[in-house]
Design a protein around this motif. Structure first.
Motif, mmCIF file in Angstrom:
data_model
loop_
_atom_site.group_PDB
_atom_site.id
_atom_site.type_symbol
_atom_site.label_atom_id
_atom_site.label_comp_id
_atom_site.label_asym_id
_atom_site.label_seq_id
_atom_site.Cartn_x
_atom_site.Cartn_y
_atom_site.Cartn_z
ATOM 1 N N GLN A 129 0.822 -1.214 0.000
ATOM 2 C CA GLN A 129 0.000 0.000 0.000
ATOM 3 C C GLN A 129 0.857 1.266 0.000
ATOM 4 O OE1 GLN A 129 -4.152 -0.599 1.421
ATOM 5 N NE2 GLN A 129 -3.069 -1.287 3.236
ATOM 6 N N VAL A 130 2.066 1.192 0.486
ATOM 7 C CA VAL A 130 3.002 2.303 0.322
ATOM 8 C C VAL A 130 3.464 2.375 -1.129
ATOM 9 C CG1 VAL A 130 5.339 3.102 0.874
ATOM 10 C CG2 VAL A 130 3.818 2.355 2.712
ATOM 11 N N PHE A 131 3.769 1.208 -1.684
ATOM 12 C CA PHE A 131 4.441 1.184 -2.982
ATOM 13 C C PHE A 131 3.529 1.608 -4.121
ATOM 14 C CE2 PHE A 131 7.043 -0.957 -6.349
ATOM 15 C CZ PHE A 131 8.179 -0.192 -6.144
ATOM 16 N N PHE A 132 2.193 1.438 -3.982
ATOM 17 C CA PHE A 132 1.357 1.832 -5.107
ATOM 18 C C PHE A 132 1.433 3.334 -5.373
ATOM 19 C CE2 PHE A 132 -2.496 1.697 -2.080
ATOM 20 C CZ PHE A 132 -2.767 3.067 -2.100
ATOM 21 N N HIS A 133 1.916 4.105 -4.401
ATOM 22 C CA HIS A 133 2.069 5.537 -4.631
ATOM 23 C C HIS A 133 3.206 5.849 -5.615
ATOM 24 C CE1 HIS A 133 -0.894 7.190 -1.883
ATOM 25 N NE2 HIS A 133 -0.562 6.246 -1.013
ATOM 26 N N THR A 134 4.183 4.968 -5.724
ATOM 27 C CA THR A 134 5.285 5.248 -6.656
ATOM 28 C C THR A 134 4.804 5.198 -8.103
ATOM 29 O OG1 THR A 134 6.003 2.918 -6.712
ATOM 30 C CG2 THR A 134 6.992 4.348 -5.032
ATOM 31 N N LEU A 135 4.067 4.150 -8.460
ATOM 32 C CA LEU A 135 3.528 4.082 -9.818
ATOM 33 C C LEU A 135 2.376 5.063 -9.986
ATOM 34 C CD1 LEU A 135 3.541 2.862 -12.613
ATOM 35 C CD2 LEU A 135 2.197 0.929 -11.745
ATOM 36 N N GLY A 136 1.654 5.337 -8.919
ATOM 37 C CA GLY A 136 0.551 6.287 -8.995
ATOM 38 C C GLY A 136 1.000 7.675 -9.386
ATOM 39 N N VAL A 137 2.072 8.166 -8.771
ATOM 40 C CA VAL A 137 2.523 9.518 -9.113
ATOM 41 C C VAL A 137 3.108 9.544 -10.517
ATOM 42 C CG1 VAL A 137 4.869 9.326 -8.131
ATOM 43 C CG2 VAL A 137 3.726 11.547 -8.227
ATOM 44 N N ARG A 138 3.750 8.476 -10.949
ATOM 45 C CA ARG A 138 4.259 8.425 -12.327
ATOM 46 C C ARG A 138 3.112 8.438 -13.332
ATOM 47 N NH1 ARG A 138 7.472 3.173 -12.076
ATOM 48 N NH2 ARG A 138 7.430 3.397 -14.354
ATOM 49 N N ALA A 139 2.032 7.699 -13.035
ATOM 50 C CA ALA A 139 0.866 7.708 -13.920
ATOM 51 C C ALA A 139 0.217 9.088 -13.936
ATOM 52 C CB ALA A 139 -0.137 6.656 -13.456
ATOM 53 N N HIS A 140 0.182 9.745 -12.786
ATOM 54 C CA HIS A 140 -0.353 11.105 -12.694
ATOM 55 C C HIS A 140 0.406 12.051 -13.623
ATOM 56 C CE1 HIS A 140 -1.531 14.969 -11.000
ATOM 57 N NE2 HIS A 140 -0.307 15.181 -10.555
ATOM 58 N N LEU A 141 1.719 11.978 -13.596
ATOM 59 C CA LEU A 141 2.534 12.860 -14.432
ATOM 60 C C LEU A 141 2.412 12.497 -15.908
ATOM 61 C CD1 LEU A 141 5.788 13.050 -12.249
ATOM 62 C CD2 LEU A 141 3.884 14.677 -12.317
ATOM 63 N N ALA A 142 2.509 11.216 -16.199
ATOM 64 C CA ALA A 142 2.515 10.779 -17.598
ATOM 65 C C ALA A 142 1.207 11.106 -18.303
ATOM 66 C CB ALA A 142 2.801 9.281 -17.672
ATOM 67 N N LEU A 445 -4.650 -3.880 -5.873
ATOM 68 C CA LEU A 445 -3.414 -3.115 -5.742
ATOM 69 C C LEU A 445 -3.276 -2.125 -6.897
ATOM 70 C CD1 LEU A 445 -0.795 -2.795 -4.066
ATOM 71 C CD2 LEU A 445 0.250 -4.493 -5.580
ATOM 72 N N LEU A 446 -3.608 -2.556 -8.104
ATOM 73 C CA LEU A 446 -3.526 -1.667 -9.257
ATOM 74 C C LEU A 446 -4.629 -0.616 -9.231
ATOM 75 C CD1 LEU A 446 -2.487 -4.230 -11.992
ATOM 76 C CD2 LEU A 446 -1.053 -2.604 -10.769
ATOM 77 N N LYS A 447 -5.764 -0.927 -8.615
ATOM 78 C CA LYS A 447 -6.772 0.102 -8.400
ATOM 79 C C LYS A 447 -6.246 1.164 -7.437
ATOM 80 C CE LYS A 447 -10.082 -1.413 -11.030
ATOM 81 N NZ LYS A 447 -10.375 -0.679 -12.290
ATOM 82 N N GLY A 448 -5.411 0.746 -6.494
ATOM 83 C CA GLY A 448 -4.757 1.709 -5.620
ATOM 84 C C GLY A 448 -3.846 2.634 -6.406
ATOM 85 N N VAL A 449 -3.115 2.077 -7.371
ATOM 86 C CA VAL A 449 -2.271 2.895 -8.249
ATOM 87 C C VAL A 449 -3.126 3.927 -8.976
ATOM 88 C CG1 VAL A 449 -0.816 2.859 -10.312
ATOM 89 C CG2 VAL A 449 -0.538 1.083 -8.556
ATOM 90 N N GLU A 450 -4.234 3.470 -9.559
ATOM 91 C CA GLU A 450 -5.107 4.379 -10.310
ATOM 92 C C GLU A 450 -5.690 5.459 -9.396
ATOM 93 O OE1 GLU A 450 -8.019 2.576 -12.904
ATOM 94 O OE2 GLU A 450 -6.864 0.709 -12.938
ATOM 95 N N THR A 451 -6.103 5.066 -8.197
ATOM 96 C CA THR A 451 -6.647 6.047 -7.260
ATOM 97 C C THR A 451 -5.620 7.118 -6.943
ATOM 98 O OG1 THR A 451 -8.105 4.385 -6.268
ATOM 99 C CG2 THR A 451 -7.666 6.359 -4.979
ATOM 100 N N ALA A 452 -4.386 6.695 -6.666
ATOM 101 C CA ALA A 452 -3.325 7.663 -6.373
ATOM 102 C C ALA A 452 -3.055 8.568 -7.565
ATOM 103 C CB ALA A 452 -2.048 6.929 -5.967
ATOM 104 N N ALA A 453 -3.144 8.026 -8.767
ATOM 105 C CA ALA A 453 -2.913 8.838 -9.970
ATOM 106 C C ALA A 453 -3.967 9.947 -10.096
ATOM 107 C CB ALA A 453 -2.931 7.954 -11.206
ATOM 108 N N HIS A 454 -5.222 9.632 -9.735
ATOM 109 C CA HIS A 454 -6.294 10.624 -9.807
ATOM 110 C C HIS A 454 -6.283 11.575 -8.615
ATOM 111 C CE1 HIS A 454 -7.947 8.545 -13.189
ATOM 112 N NE2 HIS A 454 -8.314 7.465 -12.510
ATOM 113 N N LEU A 455 -5.738 11.116 -7.503
ATOM 114 C CA LEU A 455 -5.919 11.821 -6.231
ATOM 115 C C LEU A 455 -5.293 13.195 -6.207
ATOM 116 C CD1 LEU A 455 -6.967 11.790 -3.351
ATOM 117 C CD2 LEU A 455 -4.883 10.581 -2.671
ATOM 118 N N TRP A 456 -4.096 13.323 -6.808
ATOM 119 C CA TRP A 456 -3.387 14.596 -6.649
ATOM 120 C C TRP A 456 -4.100 15.728 -7.370
ATOM 121 C CZ3 TRP A 456 -1.757 12.737 -2.752
ATOM 122 C CH2 TRP A 456 -1.073 11.527 -2.674
#
Length: 464
Positions: A129-142, A445-456
């Motif tokens: 749950q910590v690590f999904f933020h790493t791919l999440g922020v990259r998806a947010h930027l990309a 877990l990948l839904k967590g990535v997507e959520t983090a990407a949208h969150l910011w």
């Protein structure tokens, strides 16, 4: 709100799925068990691994913060937007002890993927749950074309949560200026179940004490002295009996002072959850539900304060009989606290209550452990609504709301930083936190990535 098509985030996440899971597996192989001194070096290695990975992700600032115990990791990625709000993400990189002989099907520190799940200690609690933020922020930027996040993004990942966070509050107080934030995201929690995505709105606090009672200077003969001198074992039994009234309410005067009562809206939201009490009782290994009258089971475990006897003892407890009046007895009690309750006040009223229960001729000593404050985010808070929107975009369905009955260090962040605490987690009850065969559902877990990407983007709009 971010105008990025949700499908673009999903596509980016899928494209990077394999590398993301490979990296997570590498982190899980580090047995960062903070409770066992033999693993002190592994906890440090875990911090160093995460710091390096966050730098690789793009964070321009990554630091290892020392404590008297295990190290924490801090990272920061400022936004180019001058008016961007600041958001702090909390999690932990230490894990519970684990060994194959505990009942694991495979080596707990050699993660394996089976049937869409990754098994390994820390997969859900809390490295995944910590690590999904790493791919999440990259998806947010990309997917937004941004060079920096839409918020000033900070991470604080501690290394002693599984050991009770003994140095965490002091670290937050020491680094308060660096940790200043408009909102805190805690990714160390979960959802209702695999098909019901939820956002937690609060956690209860905790106050723990041990009451020791002392009568005769030594164990004495119950025939020669029984009925004529006070018995501390009897006194501790009466103390426990006086803890609740006939309706299951805590009977300590002043205990409910300041309690924030549930609103009708919150009760209605709890009722939307697919709660089955019979199933819950099977999970609890209990034959019946019990507790404070006038409240549902979910209200009792999420939104009402409690007092529980965790242990009681005194006198002879071996085989056969030993007819004595024991010289001492004790009881261990824990109090779960809700929003509006002050742990210092609870200590005062418990001490006064215990002293009033102890009979003449019995000395007592009451010792409190460090307390944890409760935390609660109002349902209408814009940051909470931003989390729910981001999660709804990832899951494509309505997001419901829960609370947590347990306690954690999140309240220290709220207390010291003065920022609202929001919970974002994708773990589910079947993940087996602290148990053999801990796992994480990869789709979630990948839904967590997507959520983090949208969150910011959602938080940037909500907090301006």
């Amino acid at each position: 709100m971010s105008d990025t098509p949700d499908s673009a985030v999903r596509t980016y996440t899928e494209q990077h799925r394999t590398a993301f899971l490979d990296d997570l597996a590498a982190w899980l192989r580090i047995p960062s068990v903070s409770a066992q001194p033999v693993h002190d070096g592994d906890v440090r290695r875990s911090a160093e691994w995460l710091s390096a990975k966050l730098e690789e992700t793009g964070f321009p600032v990554t630091e290892i913060w020392e404590t008297p115990g295990a190290p924490a990791v801090f990272a920061e990625w400022p936004s180019d937007d001058a008016d961007a709000p600041t958001v702090l993400v909390y999690g932990h990189h230490d894990v519970q002890p684990a060994a194959r002989e505990d009942g694991w099907d495979t080596d707990p520190f050699e993660p394996v993927i089976r049937d869409g799940r990754m098994y390994g200690r820390g997969a859900a609690d809390d490295k995944g749950q910590v690590f999904f933020h790493t791919l999440g922020v990259r998806a947010h930027l990309a997917t937004t074309g941004r060079a920096t996040p839409a918020v000033n993004l900070k991470l604080l990942i501690e290394g002693e949560e599984e050991s009770g966070s003994p140095n965490f509050r002091a670290l937050v107080e020491e680094q308060a200026a660096r940790l200043t934030a408009d909102a805190v995201i805690v990714s160390d929690t979960g959802m209702w179940d695999e098909t019901t995505p939820t956002v937690c709105t609060g956690m209860r606090g905790l106050a723990e004490c041990e009451v020791e009672l002392y009568g005769p200077e030594q164990d004495i003969h119950s025939g020669s002295f029984g009925g004529a001198v006070p018995n501390p074992a009897t006194a501790v039994a009466r103390l426990v009996a006086a803890l609740h009234d006939a309706d299951g309410r805590v009977a300590i005067p002043g205990f409910y002072d300041g309690v924030t009562e549930l609103t009708d809206t919150e009760r209605a939201l709890f009722a939307e959850l697919p709660f089955d009490e019979a199933t819950w009782l099977r999970t609890a290994k209990s034959r019946a539900a019990s507790g404070e009258g006038g409240h549902s089971t979910l209200e009792r475990i999420w939104a009402r304060p409690t007092a529980e006897v965790n242990g009681i003892g005194g006198g002879y407890q071996g085989a056969g009989s030993k007819t004595i009046i024991p010289s001492s007895a004790l009881v261990k009690i824990s109090f779960r606290l809700v929003a509006g309750q002050d742990p210092d006040h609870i200590q005062q009223v418990v001490r006064a209550w215990a002293e009033a229960q102890v009979p003449a001729g019995v000395r007592h000593r009451i010792t409190f452990a460090p307390a944890t404050r409760p935390c609660l985010t109002p349902l209408d808070h814009p940051a909470l609504q931003a989390v729910a929107r981001a999660m709804g975009r990832a899951f494509g369905q309505k997001i419901l709301f829960t609370r947590e009955g347990g306690s954690g260090p999140a309240a220290d962040l709220q207390d010291v930083l003065g920022a609202p605490v929001l919970f974002l987690g994708i773990s589910v009850p079947s993940d087996g936190w602290h148990a053999p065969n801990e796992k994480v559902e990869l789709d979630l877990l990948l839904k967590g990535v997507e959520t983090a990407a949208h969150l910011w983007g959602e938080l940037a709009a909500a907090l301006r």
